[in-house]
Design a protein around this motif. Structure first.
Motif, PDB file in Angstrom:
ATOM      1  N   ALA A 144     -18.759   1.542  -4.320  1.00 11.84           N
ATOM      2  CA  ALA A 144     -17.479   0.938  -3.945  1.00 11.84           C
ATOM      3  C   ALA A 144     -16.723   0.459  -5.180  1.00 11.84           C
ATOM      4  CB  ALA A 144     -17.709  -0.224  -2.984  1.00 11.84           C
ATOM      5  N   LEU A 145     -17.417  -0.169  -6.115  1.00 14.70           N
ATOM      6  CA  LEU A 145     -16.781  -0.608  -7.353  1.00 14.70           C
ATOM      7  C   LEU A 145     -16.308   0.583  -8.176  1.00 14.70           C
ATOM      8  CD1 LEU A 145     -19.183  -3.509  -8.425  1.00 14.70           C
ATOM      9  CD2 LEU A 145     -16.873  -3.709  -7.507  1.00 14.70           C
ATOM     10  N   GLY A 146     -17.089   1.661  -8.152  1.00 15.73           N
ATOM     11  CA  GLY A 146     -16.691   2.866  -8.879  1.00 15.73           C
ATOM     12  C   GLY A 146     -15.413   3.474  -8.333  1.00 15.73           C
ATOM     13  N   PHE A 147     -15.308   3.559  -7.009  1.00 12.38           N
ATOM     14  CA  PHE A 147     -14.089   4.098  -6.400  1.00 12.38           C
ATOM     15  C   PHE A 147     -12.891   3.181  -6.657  1.00 12.38           C
ATOM     16  CE2 PHE A 147     -17.086   6.495  -3.594  1.00 12.38           C
ATOM     17  CZ  PHE A 147     -16.626   7.759  -3.916  1.00 12.38           C
TER      18      PHE A 147
ATOM     19  N   ILE B 183     -21.027   6.500   4.886  1.00  7.28           N
ATOM     20  CA  ILE B 183     -19.839   7.216   4.423  1.00  7.28           C
ATOM     21  C   ILE B 183     -18.565   6.509   4.884  1.00  7.28           C
ATOM     22  CG2 ILE B 183     -18.499   9.341   4.756  1.00  7.28           C
ATOM     23  CD1 ILE B 183     -21.117  10.876   4.641  1.00  7.28           C
ATOM     24  N   LEU B 184     -18.538   6.075   6.137  1.00  6.19           N
ATOM     25  CA  LEU B 184     -17.345   5.415   6.665  1.00  6.19           C
ATOM     26  C   LEU B 184     -17.074   4.093   5.950  1.00  6.19           C
ATOM     27  CD1 LEU B 184     -17.701   6.083  10.503  1.00  6.19           C
ATOM     28  CD2 LEU B 184     -16.213   7.244   8.853  1.00  6.19           C
ATOM     29  N   ILE B 185     -18.126   3.404   5.553  1.00  7.90           N
ATOM     30  CA  ILE B 185     -17.934   2.160   4.798  1.00  7.90           C
ATOM     31  C   ILE B 185     -17.254   2.451   3.464  1.00  7.90           C
ATOM     32  CG2 ILE B 185     -19.127   0.284   3.593  1.00  7.90           C
ATOM     33  CD1 ILE B 185     -21.230   0.359   5.820  1.00  7.90           C
ATOM     34  N   LEU B 186     -17.749   3.463   2.764  1.00  7.33           N
ATOM     35  CA  LEU B 186     -17.130   3.825   1.489  1.00  7.33           C
ATOM     36  C   LEU B 186     -15.724   4.371   1.681  1.00  7.33           C
ATOM     37  CD1 LEU B 186     -19.929   5.455  -0.712  1.00  7.33           C
ATOM     38  CD2 LEU B 186     -18.730   3.295  -1.057  1.00  7.33           C
TER      39      LEU B 186
ATOM     40  N   LYS C 155     -27.143  -2.053  -2.195  1.00 14.47           N
ATOM     41  CA  LYS C 155     -26.876  -2.104  -3.632  1.00 14.47           C
ATOM     42  C   LYS C 155     -26.112  -0.871  -4.096  1.00 14.47           C
ATOM     43  CE  LYS C 155     -30.790  -5.038  -4.957  1.00 14.47           C
ATOM     44  NZ  LYS C 155     -32.038  -5.136  -5.784  1.00 14.47           N
ATOM     45  N   SER C 156     -26.549   0.299  -3.663  1.00 16.87           N
ATOM     46  CA  SER C 156     -25.854   1.521  -4.066  1.00 16.87           C
ATOM     47  C   SER C 156     -24.449   1.566  -3.477  1.00 16.87           C
ATOM     48  CB  SER C 156     -26.654   2.754  -3.628  1.00 16.87           C
ATOM     49  OG  SER C 156     -26.750   2.842  -2.218  1.00 16.87           O
ATOM     50  N   LEU C 157     -24.291   1.029  -2.253  1.00 15.69           N
ATOM     51  CA  LEU C 157     -22.962   0.962  -1.652  1.00 15.69           C
ATOM     52  C   LEU C 157     -22.016   0.128  -2.503  1.00 15.69           C
ATOM     53  CD1 LEU C 157     -23.370   0.546   2.220  1.00 15.69           C
ATOM     54  CD2 LEU C 157     -21.908   2.184   1.044  1.00 15.69           C
TER      55      LEU C 157
ATOM     56  N   MET D  46     -33.152   1.818  13.243  1.00 14.61           N
ATOM     57  CA  MET D  46     -33.171   2.819  12.185  1.00 14.61           C
ATOM     58  C   MET D  46     -31.811   2.910  11.491  1.00 14.61           C
ATOM     59  SD  MET D  46     -34.327   6.803  12.417  1.00 14.61           S
ATOM     60  CE  MET D  46     -35.979   6.321  12.883  1.00 14.61           C
ATOM     61  N   ILE D  47     -30.733   2.849  12.280  1.00 10.78           N
ATOM     62  CA  ILE D  47     -29.388   2.886  11.698  1.00 10.78           C
ATOM     63  C   ILE D  47     -29.168   1.652  10.824  1.00 10.78           C
ATOM     64  CG2 ILE D  47     -26.923   2.850  12.223  1.00 10.78           C
ATOM     65  CD1 ILE D  47     -27.552   4.384  14.787  1.00 10.78           C
ATOM     66  N   LYS D  48     -29.590   0.488  11.330  1.00  8.59           N
ATOM     67  CA  LYS D  48     -29.439  -0.755  10.567  1.00  8.59           C
ATOM     68  C   LYS D  48     -30.225  -0.683   9.263  1.00  8.59           C
ATOM     69  CE  LYS D  48     -30.167  -5.751  11.010  1.00  8.59           C
ATOM     70  NZ  LYS D  48     -30.657  -6.834  11.915  1.00  8.59           N
ATOM     71  N   ARG D  49     -31.416  -0.096   9.324  1.00 11.26           N
ATOM     72  CA  ARG D  49     -32.248  -0.006   8.125  1.00 11.26           C
ATOM     73  C   ARG D  49     -31.592   0.888   7.075  1.00 11.26           C
ATOM     74  NH1 ARG D  49     -35.909   3.289   5.778  1.00 11.26           N
ATOM     75  NH2 ARG D  49     -37.615   2.293   4.621  1.00 11.26           N
ATOM     76  N   GLU D  50     -30.971   1.983   7.510  1.00 10.96           N
ATOM     77  CA  GLU D  50     -30.292   2.874   6.565  1.00 10.96           C
ATOM     78  C   GLU D  50     -29.196   2.126   5.814  1.00 10.96           C
ATOM     79  OE1 GLU D  50     -30.931   5.897   5.632  1.00 10.96           O
ATOM     80  OE2 GLU D  50     -32.576   6.280   7.024  1.00 10.96           O
ATOM     81  N   ILE D  51     -28.503   1.233   6.504  1.00  7.07           N
ATOM     82  CA  ILE D  51     -27.436   0.465   5.863  1.00  7.07           C
ATOM     83  C   ILE D  51     -28.018  -0.564   4.898  1.00  7.07           C
ATOM     84  CG2 ILE D  51     -25.458  -1.050   6.225  1.00  7.07           C
ATOM     85  CD1 ILE D  51     -25.057   1.775   7.252  1.00  7.07           C
ATOM     86  N   ILE D  52     -29.024  -1.308   5.361  1.00  9.57           N
ATOM     87  CA  ILE D  52     -29.590  -2.388   4.549  1.00  9.57           C
ATOM     88  C   ILE D  52     -30.210  -1.855   3.264  1.00  9.57           C
ATOM     89  CG2 ILE D  52     -31.394  -4.162   4.490  1.00  9.57           C
ATOM     90  CD1 ILE D  52     -30.874  -4.647   7.439  1.00  9.57           C
TER      91      ILE D  52
END
Length: 251
Positions: free
Chosen positions: A17-20, A128-131, A11-13, A1-7
């Motif tokens: 990330a580009l926006g920040f 969140i931690l990735i961003l 695209k939005s990540l 389930m955690i992996k699915r949330e990331i996958i």
């Protein structure tokens, strides 16, 4: 389930990330071009603007010739961005399950609801931690280039706590208001009110209003407050994050 949330959010990540990166690195490229004289001239130009314009653009009471002042201006928009992302991430964790009618399927699996919700929350926190890692890399680049690495820890703490605060708020509101988009709408309204409160506080010289708004408080006090004051603010925000998350899980 955690992996699915990331996958499902890759695209939005990438877009966020580009926006920040554009906001932090792109916004700070002009700072090194300012000399002492040009910085003073820019301050004079800003002061010549009507107060309502200075307030709306977050320029009121800021010395743009200093690194802390210039980055403090960008920090307002970075905090608004993490607030928007956190709120919508928190609401989407559960709202999409109700919208797509998959909540009933998940909640009858041989897994406790607490376990299920904690996994979804873990997936959201990992996003969140990735961003935040992207924000940290961008800030490290501009802070190191300007010789201001001492300001990096408190900057990252402010963005992370603001991110988690609005994430927990969105998560809690979506569970309390699950049958429509009310949770998302209320979360967005809270973000807009946060920005509006900053404007009103500066426009009418009511600084106390900022004490009820993490975006406004960090934008005004992050680089001037003592370590003890910053620690107290972090403790209050952490407590609110735990309360809202716990209330959502309990509900």
């Amino acid at each position: 389930m955690i992996k699915r949330e990331i996958i499902t959010r890759l695209k939005s990540l990438l877009v966020w990330a580009l926006g920040f990166a554009f906001m932090i690195i792109g916004g700070m490229t002009k700072f090194d071009a300012f000399g002492a004289d040009s910085g003073d001239q820019l301050n004079q130009f800003i002061q010549s603007m009507p107060k309502i314009m200075r307030v709306l653009y977050g320029m009121e009471g800021i010395d743009i010739s200093t690194f802390a002042g210039y980055f403090g201006l960008l920090l307002l928009y970075v905090l608004i961005m993490v607030a928007v992302h956190g709120a919508f991430l928190g609401t989407s964790l559960i709202h999409l399950e109700f919208k797509e009618r998959t909540a009933d399927f998940l909640f009858v699996k041989p897994v406790t609801r607490d376990n299920l919700l904690l996994r979804k929350l873990a997936g959201g926190v990992l996003v969140i931690l990735i961003l935040e890692a992207v924000i940290a890399a961008c800030c490290f680049y501009v802070f190191q280039a300007s010789g201001q690495l001492a300001l990096l820890p408190k900057t990252l703490a402010a963005t992370l706590l603001t991110h988690l605060f609005f994430f927990a708020l969105g998560f809690c509101l979506t569970i309390v208001l699950p049958k429509s988009k009310q949770g998302q709408q209320v979360s967005l309204i809270v973000v807009l009110l946060s920005y509006l409160s900053i404007t009103l506080a500066q426009l009418y010289n009511q600084e106390w209003i900022l004490n009820f708004n993490p975006i406004g408080w960090y934008n005004r006090h992050l680089y001037s407050a003592s370590a003890g004051t910053l620690g107290l603010a972090a403790a209050i925000l952490s407590g609110l994050i735990l309360v809202m998350t716990g209330a959502g899980i309990y509900r």
